[in-house]
Write a protein that holds these residues in place. Sequence first.
Motif, mmCIF file in Angstrom:
data_model
loop_
_atom_site.group_PDB
_atom_site.id
_atom_site.type_symbol
_atom_site.label_atom_id
_atom_site.label_comp_id
_atom_site.label_asym_id
_atom_site.label_seq_id
_atom_site.Cartn_x
_atom_site.Cartn_y
_atom_site.Cartn_z
ATOM 1 N N ASP A 83 0.843 -1.196 0.000
ATOM 2 C CA ASP A 83 0.000 0.000 0.000
ATOM 3 C C ASP A 83 0.881 1.249 0.000
ATOM 4 O OD1 ASP A 83 -1.880 1.975 0.405
ATOM 5 O OD2 ASP A 83 -2.835 1.001 2.115
ATOM 6 N N TYR A 84 1.245 1.722 -1.195
ATOM 7 C CA TYR A 84 2.133 2.879 -1.304
ATOM 8 C C TYR A 84 1.503 4.139 -0.710
ATOM 9 C CZ TYR A 84 5.151 6.481 -3.176
ATOM 10 O OH TYR A 84 5.999 7.556 -3.287
ATOM 11 N N ARG A 85 0.184 4.308 -0.877
ATOM 12 C CA ARG A 85 -0.486 5.517 -0.366
ATOM 13 C C ARG A 85 -0.303 5.687 1.138
ATOM 14 N NH1 ARG A 85 -5.626 4.329 -2.689
ATOM 15 N NH2 ARG A 85 -4.895 4.172 -4.790
ATOM 16 N N ASN A 86 -0.388 4.601 1.876
ATOM 17 C CA ASN A 86 -0.246 4.676 3.336
ATOM 18 C C ASN A 86 1.191 4.501 3.815
ATOM 19 O OD1 ASN A 86 -2.961 5.133 4.052
ATOM 20 N ND2 ASN A 86 -3.424 2.974 3.757
ATOM 21 N N ASP A 87 1.982 3.707 3.092
ATOM 22 C CA ASP A 87 3.304 3.335 3.592
ATOM 23 C C ASP A 87 4.460 4.149 3.022
ATOM 24 O OD1 ASP A 87 2.006 1.408 5.088
ATOM 25 O OD2 ASP A 87 2.320 -0.158 3.599
ATOM 26 N N GLU A 88 4.277 4.768 1.890
ATOM 27 C CA GLU A 88 5.273 5.612 1.228
ATOM 28 C C GLU A 88 6.676 5.000 1.246
ATOM 29 O OE1 GLU A 88 4.750 9.480 2.947
ATOM 30 O OE2 GLU A 88 2.980 9.868 1.716
ATOM 31 N N SER A 89 7.609 5.537 2.012
ATOM 32 C CA SER A 89 8.997 5.076 1.964
ATOM 33 C C SER A 89 9.172 3.667 2.543
ATOM 34 C CB SER A 89 9.918 6.055 2.698
ATOM 35 O OG SER A 89 9.644 6.046 4.073
ATOM 36 N N TYR A 90 8.167 3.142 3.188
ATOM 37 C CA TYR A 90 8.221 1.782 3.708
ATOM 38 C C TYR A 90 7.821 0.751 2.652
ATOM 39 C CZ TYR A 90 8.546 3.732 8.427
ATOM 40 O OH TYR A 90 8.954 4.397 9.547
ATOM 41 N N THR A 91 7.350 1.199 1.496
ATOM 42 C CA THR A 91 6.860 0.303 0.448
ATOM 43 C C THR A 91 8.019 -0.298 -0.336
ATOM 44 O OG1 THR A 91 4.934 1.744 0.233
ATOM 45 C CG2 THR A 91 5.284 0.131 -1.510
#
Length: 193
Positions: A83-91
């Motif tokens: 989930d790039y929208r919620n996780d951003e750099s954690y994706t």
Amino acid sequence: LYSLPLPCVSTHACHVDEACSSKREIGGLAVWSVSSLKPGNGVEYLRDNLTKTFWQSDGVLPHALTIEFQRKVRVLEVVVYVDYRNDESYTPQKISLRIGSSPSDLYEITEVELEEPQGWVVIPLNGSGSMMSTSGFVRTHCLQLAVLSNHQNGRDTHLRQVKVFGPRIDVTRSADQPFSFTNPEFTQFETAR
């Protein structure tokens, strides 16, 4: 190490309806372990069927999820929910899939790059070598998903769900019998009591 049985996957939870599919989820047959984790975000969240929870790594890249089966199994594909929208750099941005007979002899069979992924990502196992069959699956004791890099040069990673699919095998059909008898007159004699 942590292992959880997984209930049947429904169509809203993943891309496959197991009741009518030629594949089945086999992750519940394995022992799952991770290279690192943040307290409160362990490996059990990869198998809870909730896309709001996640495993979070803790440490330097690469981050590894190792899935070990007691016997050699057939694996068609690995499906991850990100989930790039919620996780951003954690994706995860680059993922490597490795197979072998144990964690000490793994070799890479595929590497995928993800561009701001949202939802279920299917990673087919198009390997080569002695563990690859002509049927499109691999036979392995051990499967490892390694996150090699994250978006925005992130350090830790979030994986929300991971499913491992193998082929559904028709047990009523033997290897030398290319067809299956489904007529009641024939099926009454297909097994011995």
